[in-house]
Design a protein around this motif. Sequence first.
Motif, PDB file in Angstrom:
ATOM      1  N   ASP A  48      -9.226  12.528   0.775  1.00 21.00           N
ATOM      2  CA  ASP A  48      -9.504  12.670  -0.650  1.00 21.00           C
ATOM      3  C   ASP A  48      -9.584  11.250  -1.230  1.00 21.00           C
ATOM      4  O   ASP A  48      -8.834  10.357  -0.821  1.00 21.00           O
ATOM      5  N   GLY A  59      -8.555   9.960  -3.927  1.00 21.29           N
ATOM      6  CA  GLY A  59      -7.297   9.485  -4.503  1.00 21.29           C
ATOM      7  C   GLY A  59      -6.251   9.176  -3.446  1.00 21.29           C
ATOM      8  O   GLY A  59      -5.402   8.300  -3.633  1.00 21.29           O
ATOM      9  N   VAL A 115      -6.337   5.619  -2.473  1.00 14.66           N
ATOM     10  CA  VAL A 115      -5.613   4.788  -3.442  1.00 14.66           C
ATOM     11  C   VAL A 115      -4.126   4.743  -3.069  1.00 14.66           C
ATOM     12  O   VAL A 115      -3.518   3.674  -2.991  1.00 14.66           O
ATOM     13  N   LEU A 116      -3.554   5.923  -2.812  1.00 11.74           N
ATOM     14  CA  LEU A 116      -2.113   5.983  -2.539  1.00 11.74           C
ATOM     15  C   LEU A 116      -1.763   5.279  -1.222  1.00 11.74           C
ATOM     16  O   LEU A 116      -0.741   4.598  -1.130  1.00 11.74           O
ATOM     17  N   ARG A 161       0.891  15.632  -4.073  1.00  9.20           N
ATOM     18  CA  ARG A 161       0.427  16.997  -3.773  1.00  9.20           C
ATOM     19  C   ARG A 161      -0.991  16.982  -3.205  1.00  9.20           C
ATOM     20  O   ARG A 161      -1.431  17.950  -2.618  1.00  9.20           O
ATOM     21  N   VAL A 162      -1.687  15.869  -3.434  1.00  7.73           N
ATOM     22  CA  VAL A 162      -3.104  15.803  -3.068  1.00  7.73           C
ATOM     23  C   VAL A 162      -3.279  15.932  -1.554  1.00  7.73           C
ATOM     24  O   VAL A 162      -2.642  15.193  -0.800  1.00  7.73           O
ATOM     25  N   GLY A 163      -4.133  16.832  -1.142  1.00  3.71           N
ATOM     26  CA  GLY A 163      -4.406  17.016   0.288  1.00  3.71           C
ATOM     27  C   GLY A 163      -3.774  18.279   0.844  1.00  3.71           C
ATOM     28  O   GLY A 163      -4.290  18.883   1.777  1.00  3.71           O
ATOM     29  N   ILE A 164      -2.636  18.672   0.265  1.00  2.94           N
ATOM     30  CA  ILE A 164      -1.946  19.877   0.735  1.00  2.94           C
ATOM     31  C   ILE A 164      -2.871  21.082   0.558  1.00  2.94           C
ATOM     32  O   ILE A 164      -3.530  21.222  -0.462  1.00  2.94           O
ATOM     33  N   GLY A 165      -2.903  21.934   1.572  1.00  2.97           N
ATOM     34  CA  GLY A 165      -3.712  23.151   1.498  1.00  2.97           C
ATOM     35  C   GLY A 165      -5.177  22.946   1.828  1.00  2.97           C
ATOM     36  O   GLY A 165      -5.943  23.907   1.847  1.00  2.97           O
ATOM     37  N   SER A 166      -5.584  21.699   2.081  1.00  3.84           N
ATOM     38  CA  SER A 166      -7.004  21.420   2.344  1.00  3.84           C
ATOM     39  C   SER A 166      -7.184  20.936   3.783  1.00  3.84           C
ATOM     40  O   SER A 166      -6.209  20.670   4.500  1.00  3.84           O
ATOM     41  N   ASP A 167      -8.446  20.785   4.197  1.00  7.31           N
ATOM     42  CA  ASP A 167      -8.734  20.306   5.552  1.00  7.31           C
ATOM     43  C   ASP A 167      -8.550  18.806   5.704  1.00  7.31           C
ATOM     44  O   ASP A 167      -8.799  18.266   6.785  1.00  7.31           O
ATOM     45  N   VAL A 168      -8.116  18.118   4.647  1.00 10.93           N
ATOM     46  CA  VAL A 168      -7.674  16.729   4.818  1.00 10.93           C
ATOM     47  C   VAL A 168      -6.589  16.693   5.903  1.00 10.93           C
ATOM     48  O   VAL A 168      -6.513  15.736   6.680  1.00 10.93           O
ATOM     49  N   LYS A 187      -6.530  18.532   8.527  1.00  8.92           N
ATOM     50  CA  LYS A 187      -7.193  18.640   9.830  1.00  8.92           C
ATOM     51  C   LYS A 187      -7.828  17.300  10.217  1.00  8.92           C
ATOM     52  O   LYS A 187      -7.791  16.885  11.366  1.00  8.92           O
ATOM     53  N   MET A 208       4.811  16.033   6.088  1.00 11.03           N
ATOM     54  CA  MET A 208       5.280  16.449   4.774  1.00 11.03           C
ATOM     55  C   MET A 208       6.679  15.871   4.538  1.00 11.03           C
ATOM     56  O   MET A 208       7.387  15.501   5.470  1.00 11.03           O
ATOM     57  N   GLU A 232      10.588  20.286  -3.901  1.00 12.48           N
ATOM     58  CA  GLU A 232       9.173  20.528  -3.579  1.00 12.48           C
ATOM     59  C   GLU A 232       8.750  19.850  -2.275  1.00 12.48           C
ATOM     60  O   GLU A 232       9.182  18.740  -1.973  1.00 12.48           O
TER      61      GLU A 232
END
Lengths: 297, 264
Positions: free
Chosen positions: A104, A106, A109-110, A125-132, A134, A141, A150
Amino acid sequence: MEYKTMNKEMTLRSVVSELRDGMTIGIGGWGPRRKPMALVREILRSDLKDLTLVAYGGPDIGMLCAAGKVKRLIYGFVSLDFIPIEPFFRKAREAGGIEANELDEGLLVLGLEAAGQHLPFLPTRVGIGSDVMKFNPGFKMVQSPYEDGETLLAMPAIKLDAALLHTTRADRLGNTQTDGPDPYFDALFARAAERCYVTAEQLVDRMDLSHPDKVKANLFERYLVTGVVEAPLGAHPTAAHDLYGWDHEHLNEYAELARQEDGWNRYFEKYVAGDEETYVERAGGSDRLASLPLPAM
Amino acid sequence: MTTAQNFTLAELVICAAAEAWRDGGEVLATGIGPLPRIAAGLAKLTFAPEILMTDGEAYLVEEPVPLGAPRSERPSPSGWMPYRRVFSSVWSGRRHAMVTPVQMDRWAQANISALGDPMKPKVQLLGVRGFPGNSICHRNSMFIPHHSKRTFVEGEVDVVAAVGFGTGRWPGGKPHPVDIGIVVTNLCVMDFNGPDHAARVLSLHPGVTFEEVQDSTGFPLIPADPMGITPAPNDEQLSIIQRLDPKGVRAKVIKGNPPGLRAA
């Protein structure tokens, strides 16, 4: 009087001679904007190989892929904007020969921020649940130690052996100024890198004496800068605000060549082989390049 | 204001898409692609003056920038919005984007990255770009110019760029809240607010049947109760659309640029 004797001026060739096979190299700019293309071309002329490249990619990434310099790519995107998918990047990806850590935008950036702060990771939270997940099987995590508990992605630091950036002007001490509406993430690349090499449209002796009025265009401290190279038109065929826009005609020809069997070799022989002086001449001469209009929105 | 009789499907879609930003508060509105961008501008100039928009480069503007406007005609900026601040806005949640995925599935997951195996794609598309972050941080709406089973796929999208309501991909199986606004296509307006986030048809464009929409969709749809007809634009809306798109880029987005009212 120490700084008076400090001189970080280098040549394109001396910068590339400090790079090694297998290095992780970050390239500043954003798509077809403010890419250190003169340095990229010098890498193309060298025998460097097996590079890991980190970028918001444009033709820098496409060309280095086409020339077989790349082992691994860590990228937010690779695009020419008006040609949405970088044509040689597309070719390389569809051939499957390159390790691709797609991120992603962003997350990049991180990752750079974590590296610049010498942190192992930054939570997000960015990337969680996505194919990033994979594309980046090594991502782990982390659980918030506070009441919320969380589960977050621990975005790992992206440490760079070297960063390559293009700026509007630099002085011999390593001070830089970058004009234009958007600084992009050049400062984060500079901070994440062991060594940072900067090309500049214009090299001056002392920025404080010649351009103090532009001081807010200084994006990062000179202690981050290893070397500076004067490279007028050094972002071509990408844009260098506020001086010149990207070269539609040139990039269209480049994209057209990507469809052809030996297209890359033809591009290389026609433009890159030789040096920057011959490059500018073959690309239409300095008057033409310096007057390329900035893109309309 | 009277309802217009002569308008294109693209203009109807723009008006329907503008509704995405109604009552959404003071957020950064980002319409990606010509129709979503005109739609955001229309929302701002009619019922949602509070939304923030950029000039497409690095500045916030209070007057939406017409499509293809030369640099010399751009409105003066009201604020600075370089990409670093766009990410801050994304991560804060105070943004509502309208995007056009290549694939979308029953879980509202969306793909713009690639077709086939992500590791060796059959077709490289744009990459995931900002979709993972956008979709987990703020509300997203979608515009789909050609409603078909190729876009609204039967199974899961090839690459999950935008997250959705599926449970299989979340740590511990515990889904994160996902905020989907509306999905505007060339046939209808949908959302994902049916039972268990099932896709639901809110309104059909004039002359379109529910069956036609269902036949063009790879997963089951539910008609909203009541399911309406997408309202026709009025003259004021059409004149604003013309102002925001003086060169008529909107005519090239939906195949054949059909009229808004289907011939009987």
